[in-house]
Design an enzyme around this catalytic site. Structure first.
Site, short mmCIF file in Angstrom:
data_model
loop_
_atom_site.label_atom_id
_atom_site.label_comp_id
_atom_site.label_asym_id
_atom_site.label_seq_id
_atom_site.Cartn_x
_atom_site.Cartn_y
_atom_site.Cartn_z
N GLU A 98 0.85 -1.21 0.00
CA GLU A 98 0.00 0.00 0.00
C GLU A 98 0.87 1.24 0.00
O GLU A 98 1.88 1.30 0.70
CB GLU A 98 -0.89 -0.02 1.26
CG GLU A 98 -2.24 0.57 1.05
CD GLU A 98 -3.08 -0.22 0.05
OE1 GLU A 98 -3.20 0.22 -1.10
OE2 GLU A 98 -3.59 -1.29 0.43
N ASP A 112 2.85 2.09 -5.04
CA ASP A 112 2.86 2.16 -6.52
C ASP A 112 3.44 3.46 -7.04
O ASP A 112 4.18 3.46 -8.02
CB ASP A 112 1.49 1.83 -7.13
CG ASP A 112 0.37 2.77 -6.73
OD1 ASP A 112 0.56 3.59 -5.82
OD2 ASP A 112 -0.72 2.67 -7.34
N GLY A 168 -16.50 4.33 -3.68
CA GLY A 168 -15.88 5.07 -2.58
C GLY A 168 -15.48 4.18 -1.42
O GLY A 168 -15.22 4.66 -0.32
N SER A 193 -11.92 0.42 -5.82
CA SER A 193 -11.63 0.83 -7.20
C SER A 193 -12.80 0.74 -8.16
O SER A 193 -12.67 0.25 -9.29
CB SER A 193 -10.45 0.03 -7.77
OG SER A 193 -9.29 0.47 -7.17
N SER A 243 -13.84 3.29 -9.54
CA SER A 243 -13.48 4.26 -10.59
C SER A 243 -12.63 3.58 -11.67
O SER A 243 -12.88 3.74 -12.86
CB SER A 243 -12.75 5.46 -9.99
OG SER A 243 -11.56 5.07 -9.35
N GLU A 276 -7.74 9.35 -15.15
CA GLU A 276 -8.11 9.70 -13.77
C GLU A 276 -7.24 10.83 -13.23
O GLU A 276 -7.71 11.74 -12.56
CB GLU A 276 -8.03 8.45 -12.87
CG GLU A 276 -8.55 8.71 -11.46
CD GLU A 276 -9.20 7.52 -10.80
OE1 GLU A 276 -9.51 6.52 -11.48
OE2 GLU A 276 -9.39 7.59 -9.57
N ASP A 312 -4.62 0.47 -9.36
CA ASP A 312 -6.04 0.16 -9.52
C ASP A 312 -6.36 -0.27 -10.95
O ASP A 312 -7.04 -1.27 -11.19
CB ASP A 312 -6.90 1.37 -9.16
CG ASP A 312 -6.70 1.83 -7.73
OD1 ASP A 312 -5.97 1.13 -6.99
OD2 ASP A 312 -7.26 2.87 -7.36
P1 ADP Z 1 -13.27 3.99 -5.47
O1 ADP Z 1 -12.58 3.92 -6.78
O2 ADP Z 1 -12.44 3.49 -4.36
O3 ADP Z 1 -14.63 3.35 -5.48
P2 ADP Z 1 -13.25 6.78 -6.11
O4 ADP Z 1 -13.55 7.99 -5.31
O5 ADP Z 1 -11.94 6.67 -6.76
O6 ADP Z 1 -13.52 5.53 -5.14
O7 ADP Z 1 -14.34 6.60 -7.24
C1 ADP Z 1 -15.71 6.73 -6.93
C2 ADP Z 1 -16.37 7.57 -8.02
O8 ADP Z 1 -16.40 6.83 -9.24
C3 ADP Z 1 -17.81 7.89 -7.73
O9 ADP Z 1 -17.93 9.05 -6.94
C4 ADP Z 1 -18.37 8.10 -9.14
O10 ADP Z 1 -18.06 9.40 -9.62
C5 ADP Z 1 -17.58 7.10 -9.94
N1 ADP Z 1 -18.32 5.85 -10.12
C6 ADP Z 1 -17.96 4.62 -9.70
N2 ADP Z 1 -18.87 3.69 -10.06
C7 ADP Z 1 -19.84 4.35 -10.73
C8 ADP Z 1 -21.06 3.97 -11.39
N3 ADP Z 1 -21.50 2.71 -11.39
N4 ADP Z 1 -21.78 4.95 -11.97
C9 ADP Z 1 -21.38 6.23 -11.98
N5 ADP Z 1 -20.26 6.63 -11.38
C10 ADP Z 1 -19.49 5.73 -10.77
MG MG Z 2 -10.85 5.00 -7.32
#
Ligand code: ADP
Ligand code: MG
Length: 409
Positions: free
Chosen positions: A40, A43, A148, A152, A154, A186, A198
């Site tokens: 952790e 990367d 969130g 991952s 995102s 990103e 990720d």
């Molecule tokens: P993580 O990648 O750990 O889940 P991040 O903050 O990097 O957290 O990414 C979360 C963001 O990705 C959300 O706030 C949203 O903008 C976007 N996101 C993720 N999945 C979706 C989805 N199914 N539909 C729309 N947006 C999404």
């Molecule tokens: Mg993310």
């Protein structure tokens, strides 16, 4: 929390695509979320990481266009946080049914608000790298990756989009090639300074394996990992919390790592061998920088120790390495939080072999390695500890290393 079941999910995504856009998609692709077992905050220091893909995926139903337009839709768009982009800077009006419309050629970093920035950023990054995706696309996304939660979601969106465009436009990019462009989307388009783990995990993981990634040159090794074969279970515990502190703190830790590398006269902390750590620490004055260096160098060592233990078939012993990693993230890097610490302490007290926060920290998720017979006890002990502390109920689920990004149909 349900994992993705491939054929049904592909059918569903294609059907929704038809409703939205009035024709069938050219194909359907899936890209998973990931959980990082060990490695952790390494990367971005050119170090080692060891994630596995979750069975939870983002699915992209996509068709090529010919007019340069990009139409984007997410089944989960309403559930996402509202964007904070000034009205005058916004691009992409949201049409009926929540479809966001953009011009592929007009994409600018920072101008697409909210969730649509992730898929739009991928198109932008591909174009920036000279790939001919300017004819546009219709995209419908749907994901089972919790958002969130440090798992991952995102990267799953980005990689599903990138793989779809790669196939439809015949770009011939490899998994690492797609991951690097998704990371650029990103970093530069959405504006999140994440490392490459990720996207690499989502693009390159294989079922039944951990991905040992050398972040310096993106060399991947697929490491067999089957906890069940050793009478063990890997649990993911989503604390459900996300502390606002996280965003600035990540950039701060990166800066401290860079300051450490400069002070030690190396390009990145990867170049500090574990055996040279005491001497290196002696040359650093700033206690915060020293603590970050100690974390990164010892964490790289923990990845190598995990590799060695898995190679020797001693999966149980990996537990202690995970717990050590948590202590380092909590005490040296200071990126944990009370909820994550409570997952770890309550899981260990209930007989888990090891546990650690995973991902960026300040909330999100933890991983726990436990004996099969202890797994349920551990999960209930964590839930009880959360209730006693007055925290919301955590979501705990067992997981297995699943497939990386792939075409569903
Ligand atoms: P993580 O990648 O750990 O889940 P991040 O903050 O990097 O957290 O990414 C979360 C963001 O990705 C959300 O706030 C949203 O903008 C976007 N996101 C993720 N999945 C979706 C989805 N199914 N539909 C729309 N947006 C999404
Ligand atoms: Mg993310």
């Amino acid at each position: 929390m349900t994992a993705t079941r491939a054929p049904a999910v592909a059918e569903e995504a294609a059907a929704r695509f038809r409703e939205l856009y009035g024709a069938a998609p050219d194909g359907v692709w899936a890209a998973p979320g990931r959980v990082n077992l060990i490695g952790e905050y390494t990367d971005f220091n050119d170090g080692f990481v060891m994630p596995l893909a979750l069975p939870h995926t983002a699915v992209a139903a996509v068709a090529r266009r010919t007019d340069g337009r990009l139409r984007l839709h997410s089944a989960q768009a309403q559930a996402q946080a509202q964007p904070r982009v000034p009205a005058e800077a916004r691009a992409g009006a949201e049409g009926p049914q929540g479809v966001v419309e953009l011009e592929a050629a007009g994409l600018r970093p920072g101008a697409v608000p909210g969730w649509a920035a992730y898929p739009a950023g991928v198109v932008w990054a591909l174009r920036e790298a000279g790939h001919p995706v300017g004819d546009g696309a219709d995209i419908h996304l749907s994901s089972t990756v919790p958002t969130g939660a440090g798992l991952s979601s995102s990267a799953a969106l980005e990689v599903a989009t990138a793989l779809a465009l790669n196939d439809l436009y015949g770009l011939g990019l490899t998994g690492p090639g797609l991951a690097v462009l998704a990371q650029r989307a990103e970093n530069a388009f959405v504006g999140v300074p994440c490392g490459v783990m990720d996207q690499m995990a989502s693009a390159c993981c294989a079922a039944g394996h951990l991905l040992h990634l050398d972040s310096r040159d993106l060399t991947c090794r697929q490491v067999p990992f089957d906890p069940a074969a050793h009478g063990l279970r890997l649990l993911v515990v989503d604390t459900g919390v996300r502390h606002a502190l996280g965003d600035g703190a990540y950039a701060e830790r990166r800066a401290a790592c860079e300051a450490g590398a400069r002070a030690l006269g190396v390009r990145t902390l990867r170049e500090v061998p574990y055996d040279a750590l005491p001497e290196a620490l002696g040359r650093l004055d700033d206690p915060a920088v020293r603590a970050c260096v100690r974390h990164v160098v010892s964490e790289n060592r923990r990845v190598e120790r995990t590799m060695a233990l898995l190679g020797a078939g001693d999966v149980r012993a990996v537990g202690a390495v995970l717990s050590e990693g948590h202590a380092s993230l909590r005490d040296d890097l200071r990126v944990s939080c009370p909820e994550l610490d409570l997952v770890v302490s309550s899981a260990l007290a209930a007989g888990a072999l090891g546990a650690r926060m995973t991902g960026g920290g300040f909330g999100g998720s933890a991983v726990v390695l436990a004996g099969e017979d202890a797994a349920d006890t551990v999960a209930s002990a964590v839930a009880r500890a959360f209730a006693e502390a007055g925290y919301g109920a955590p979501r705990t689920f067992p997981t297995v290393p699943s497939e990386g990004a792939h075409r569903l149909r």
